[in-house]
Design a protein around this motif. Structure first.
Motif, mmCIF file in Angstrom:
data_model
loop_
_atom_site.group_PDB
_atom_site.id
_atom_site.type_symbol
_atom_site.label_atom_id
_atom_site.label_comp_id
_atom_site.label_asym_id
_atom_site.label_seq_id
_atom_site.Cartn_x
_atom_site.Cartn_y
_atom_site.Cartn_z
ATOM 1 N N PHE A 71 0.729 -1.239 0.372
ATOM 2 C CA PHE A 71 0.472 -0.053 -0.449
ATOM 3 C C PHE A 71 0.968 0.514 0.283
ATOM 4 O O PHE A 71 0.045 2.067 0.505
ATOM 5 C CB PHE A 71 -1.088 0.372 0.872
ATOM 6 C CG PHE A 71 -1.968 -1.019 0.860
ATOM 7 C CD1 PHE A 71 -2.889 -1.324 0.963
ATOM 8 C CD2 PHE A 71 -2.286 -2.146 2.466
ATOM 9 C CE1 PHE A 71 -3.559 -2.130 0.895
ATOM 10 C CE2 PHE A 71 -2.530 -3.161 2.025
ATOM 11 C CZ PHE A 71 -3.670 -3.456 1.338
ATOM 12 N N ALA A 72 1.828 1.107 -0.448
ATOM 13 C CA ALA A 72 3.220 2.527 -0.312
ATOM 14 C C ALA A 72 2.519 3.493 -0.984
ATOM 15 O O ALA A 72 2.384 5.139 -0.639
ATOM 16 C CB ALA A 72 4.508 1.230 -0.995
ATOM 17 N N ASP A 73 2.414 3.139 -2.067
ATOM 18 C CA ASP A 73 2.125 4.158 -3.250
ATOM 19 C C ASP A 73 0.430 4.966 -2.860
ATOM 20 O O ASP A 73 0.466 6.488 -2.623
ATOM 21 C CB ASP A 73 1.801 3.715 -4.462
ATOM 22 C CG ASP A 73 2.933 3.624 -5.375
ATOM 23 O OD1 ASP A 73 3.995 3.964 -4.480
ATOM 24 O OD2 ASP A 73 3.417 2.931 -6.415
ATOM 25 N N TRP A 78 -0.044 9.022 -1.072
ATOM 26 C CA TRP A 78 -0.800 10.126 -1.284
ATOM 27 C C TRP A 78 -1.977 10.110 -0.445
ATOM 28 O O TRP A 78 -2.395 11.278 -0.515
ATOM 29 C CB TRP A 78 -2.247 8.809 -2.985
ATOM 30 C CG TRP A 78 -2.974 9.993 -3.749
ATOM 31 C CD1 TRP A 78 -4.349 10.750 -3.536
ATOM 32 C CD2 TRP A 78 -1.680 10.409 -5.254
ATOM 33 N NE1 TRP A 78 -4.518 11.375 -4.720
ATOM 34 C CE2 TRP A 78 -3.499 11.412 -5.556
ATOM 35 C CE3 TRP A 78 -1.235 10.680 -5.669
ATOM 36 C CZ2 TRP A 78 -2.966 11.960 -6.300
ATOM 37 C CZ3 TRP A 78 -0.898 11.669 -6.683
ATOM 38 C CH2 TRP A 78 -1.635 12.157 -7.081
ATOM 39 N N LEU A 79 -2.522 9.815 -0.115
ATOM 40 C CA LEU A 79 -3.632 10.070 1.277
ATOM 41 C C LEU A 79 -3.501 10.240 1.851
ATOM 42 O O LEU A 79 -3.378 11.710 2.643
ATOM 43 C CB LEU A 79 -4.164 8.374 2.094
ATOM 44 C CG LEU A 79 -5.050 8.906 4.161
ATOM 45 C CD1 LEU A 79 -6.120 9.327 2.839
ATOM 46 C CD2 LEU A 79 -4.476 7.708 4.137
ATOM 47 N N SER A 114 5.750 8.978 1.806
ATOM 48 C CA SER A 114 5.509 10.677 1.102
ATOM 49 C C SER A 114 5.046 10.716 -1.048
ATOM 50 O O SER A 114 5.587 9.423 -1.132
ATOM 51 C CB SER A 114 6.648 11.337 0.869
ATOM 52 O OG SER A 114 8.065 11.337 0.763
ATOM 53 N N THR A 115 4.763 11.421 -1.019
ATOM 54 C CA THR A 115 4.695 11.889 -2.439
ATOM 55 C C THR A 115 5.698 11.224 -2.893
ATOM 56 O O THR A 115 5.880 11.421 -4.789
ATOM 57 C CB THR A 115 3.634 12.565 -3.369
ATOM 58 O OG1 THR A 115 3.801 13.574 -2.467
ATOM 59 C CG2 THR A 115 1.869 12.039 -2.824
ATOM 60 N N LYS A 116 6.582 12.525 -2.333
ATOM 61 C CA LYS A 116 7.900 12.108 -2.936
ATOM 62 C C LYS A 116 8.884 10.656 -3.382
ATOM 63 O O LYS A 116 9.577 10.907 -4.118
ATOM 64 C CB LYS A 116 8.798 13.400 -2.458
ATOM 65 C CG LYS A 116 8.353 14.478 -2.109
ATOM 66 C CD LYS A 116 9.658 15.386 -1.317
ATOM 67 C CE LYS A 116 8.832 16.845 -1.493
ATOM 68 N NZ LYS A 116 9.840 18.034 0.024
ATOM 69 N N VAL A 128 6.233 12.275 -16.973
ATOM 70 C CA VAL A 128 6.923 12.026 -15.794
ATOM 71 C C VAL A 128 6.866 11.565 -14.829
ATOM 72 O O VAL A 128 7.925 11.597 -14.357
ATOM 73 C CB VAL A 128 5.983 13.519 -15.454
ATOM 74 C CG1 VAL A 128 6.388 13.843 -13.908
ATOM 75 C CG2 VAL A 128 5.782 13.801 -16.949
ATOM 76 N N TYR A 129 6.590 10.062 -14.729
ATOM 77 C CA TYR A 129 6.250 9.243 -13.053
ATOM 78 C C TYR A 129 6.957 8.002 -14.022
ATOM 79 O O TYR A 129 5.642 7.282 -13.737
ATOM 80 C CB TYR A 129 5.364 9.637 -12.191
ATOM 81 C CG TYR A 129 5.486 10.768 -11.964
ATOM 82 C CD1 TYR A 129 5.852 11.298 -11.209
ATOM 83 C CD2 TYR A 129 4.325 12.021 -11.979
ATOM 84 C CE1 TYR A 129 5.997 12.783 -10.110
ATOM 85 C CE2 TYR A 129 4.522 13.361 -12.088
ATOM 86 C CZ TYR A 129 4.918 13.324 -10.879
ATOM 87 O OH TYR A 129 5.107 15.003 -10.370
ATOM 88 N N PRO A 130 7.539 7.194 -14.392
ATOM 89 C CA PRO A 130 7.069 6.082 -15.104
ATOM 90 C C PRO A 130 7.008 5.449 -13.899
ATOM 91 O O PRO A 130 8.210 5.461 -12.728
ATOM 92 C CB PRO A 130 8.870 6.368 -15.232
ATOM 93 C CG PRO A 130 9.686 6.914 -15.057
ATOM 94 C CD PRO A 130 9.044 8.075 -15.167
ATOM 95 N N GLY A 131 6.004 4.128 -14.266
ATOM 96 C CA GLY A 131 6.449 2.608 -13.060
ATOM 97 C C GLY A 131 5.395 3.201 -12.026
ATOM 98 O O GLY A 131 4.977 3.052 -10.586
ATOM 99 N N SER A 132 4.980 4.799 -11.741
ATOM 100 C CA SER A 132 3.925 5.083 -10.854
ATOM 101 C C SER A 132 2.970 4.501 -11.634
ATOM 102 O O SER A 132 2.665 4.722 -12.790
ATOM 103 C CB SER A 132 3.768 6.616 -10.290
ATOM 104 O OG SER A 132 5.225 6.351 -9.532
#
Length: 526
Positions: A352-354, A358-359, A430-432, A482-486
């Motif tokens: 659930f990392a991503d 985001w949350l 973090s979103t970063k 811009v965000y490959p793999g996401s």
């Protein structure tokens, strides 16, 4: 509460005052049923008690409904601390007083009895649990104002229960205010869940999960001893989330063999008094209990702020909400507490990392989108692990950095990912960390992947000649570049575009990406 001490005054923080005022605006606007979304530790109960006091001042009746009998006493203590006179609706409870304007009840009790003196205000704690008895009561009392409290409004069907949503501060905002304690997350040895049967709700079968988890209990105990000494210099107050009663019993036995007192709290407890005694002892600063092991009991609403360590032993396939609720038990602030340690033996922090990133950054936009969070199967992967931590020493990598500041390890290029088996890792929530931009991109706006998506969507809707669906697919292609793999979080592909919120640097980034793609395409064609 000590009967000889003065009750505390309710002092709302700025974000709490704002949330309460927006609830009032909703009521004035005709919203009878509103959901207040606030992270664990944001003070949902304090905001609710403020509303209850206002209700008492007006002479109105109010009910505060908890989702289980085990939380009745904890809630009653909080009300007493702030001088809120109340009764409790529960058989043979010593605070039973039906004549009082304010009552605390559990959803289970409401399902079993009929009550004549009905309330003008209903506050539903842990509103994502969706008990039929509570929904029936809300439907029956058409003139009552209803406010639901939750940190995780992801349960399917919630969008049908509520007329409005009020978002308070996000987790990251509360961390900056030091209103929550940050987590240091270690992903440890996890059970092999391949082939485990699932329930009709899509989650792993409890007993089979417990059997798989029992094989690594030795690692759970060993890791806890090692990590608490490393981070705190001693064993610390701990809560463990176990997949089954048998698994919890074996955990307690092996902790005892190592010289530590861990006690299990489960739905099979034969005595409420015995459970109350364990929890009361655990709350003491110098508790004789080192840890509580919970099997589906302490996931929600349990409040012991000086817990310094949490251990996750129950893997989830879909239940993002359960993962967030569990971590929240360790993020409450307490004097001298600088951070909480989270030992993940379930793989949930990776799975659930991503979603977590985001949350924590953005909170919840709408109930219809939020309930999709608990409907998708996620599983931990080595690729996702490699995104978040050092493959050599296990320390957290700086966002967008390819070199570990702790040991100097350099991240291999794509296709050359190395995996170190059995090591602990630090996850970046973090979103970063979760949404890392393509190597070479350095614009400041990249720290806001949601804003970049909105800008890409605005650009494509303005420039596409093939209709909205094609424009959204085009925007997703830009964002993915811009965000490959996401992966774009659920609900955002179809969300309305906020054209007025696009910033110049975001628009410029999208334009450059489009030019880069077209230039690359021409080269390939040549």
């Amino acid at each position: 509460m000590n009967l000889f001490t003065e009750p505390r005054e309710i002092e709302l923080r700025g974000y709490q005052e704002d949330a309460v005022e927006r609830l009032r605006d909703g009521i004035r606007g005709g919203c009878r049923r509103q959901i207040l979304v606030a992270p664990t530790g944001a003070g949902k109960t304090v905001m609710a008690m403020h509303l209850v006091k206002e209700s008492q001042r007006k002479g109105a009746r109010s009910w505060f409904i908890v989702d289980r009998v085990a939380l009745i006493d904890q809630t009653s203590d909080s009300f007493a601390d702030y001088g809120i006179d109340h009764g409790i609706i529960q058989a043979q409870h010593f605070l039973t007083a039906p004549e009082k304007k304010t009552q605390i009840a559990s959803a289970q009790t409401l399902a079993r009895r009929s009550i004549n003196d009905l309330p003008d205000l209903i506050i539903v704690d842990e509103a994502h649990c969706r008990y039929k008895s509570v929904r029936d009561l809300v439907e029956k009392l058409q003139n009552a104002k209803v406010i639901g409290l939750t940190a995780t409004p992801f349960t399917p069907g919630m969008a049908d229960d509520w007329d409005g949503l009020v978002n308070s501060a996000t987790v990251n905002q509360l961390l900056k205010m030091k209103a929550l304690a940050p987590l240091k997350i270690k992903a440890c040895v996890t059970p092999d869940m391949q082939g485990v049967k699932t329930t009709r709700f899509g989650e792993y079968d409890e007993e089979e999960t417990g059997a798989r988890g029992t094989r690594i209990i030795g690692d759970v105990v060993k890791t806890w001893v090692q990590q608490t000494r490393q981070h705190f210099g001693r064993p610390v107050k701990t809560i463990v989330f176990s997949p089954s009663v048998k698994h919890g019993e074996e955990l307690c036995r092996q902790f005892a063999d190592a010289g530590f007192n861990f006690q299990q709290i489960s739905y099979l407890d034969v005595s409420d008094d015995d459970r109350r005694a364990k929890i009361a002892e655990f709350r003491k600063p110098d508790s004789a209990i080192d840890g509580l092991v919970s099997c589906a009991v302490l996931t929600k609403g349990f409040d012991v702020p000086d817990v310094l360590c949490g251990i996750s032993c129950r893997p989830y396939r879909k239940s993002f909400s359960s993962h967030i609720q569990e971590m929240g038990r360790v993020m409450r602030i307490s004097p001298g507490k600088e951070f909480g340690l989270w030992l993940d033996h379930s793989g949930n922090s990776v799975s659930f990392a991503d979603d977590t990133a985001w949350l924590f950054e953005y909170g919840v936009d709408s109930l219809s989108d939020a309930q999709k969070r608990d409907s998708e199967v996620r599983e931990p992967s080595e690729q996702k692990k490699a995104t978040h931590f050092c493959g050599e020493c296990g320390m957290k990598m700086e966002p967008r950095s390819d070199v570990c500041q702790a040991c100097g390890w350099e991240r291999p290029k794509r296709g050359e990912i190395q995996v170190v088996q059995g090591e602990l890792i630090d996850l970046e929530i973090s979103t970063k960390g979760a949404f890392q931009p393509r190597q070479g991109l350095r614009a400041e706006c990249l720290n806001d992947p949601r804003g970049v998506w909105n800008a890409a969507l605005a650009f494509c809707l303005s420039n596409s000649r093939k209709g909205e669906e094609a424009a959204r697919r085009w925007a997703y292609g830009i964002w993915s570049g811009v965000y490959p793999g996401s992966k774009l979080p659920r609900g955002f592909f179809d969300a309305p575009c906020a054209h007025d919120q696009v910033q110049p640097d975001q628009w410029g980034l999208v334009e450059r990406e489009v030019k880069r793609f077209r230039k690359t395409g021409r080269r390939k064609a040549a």
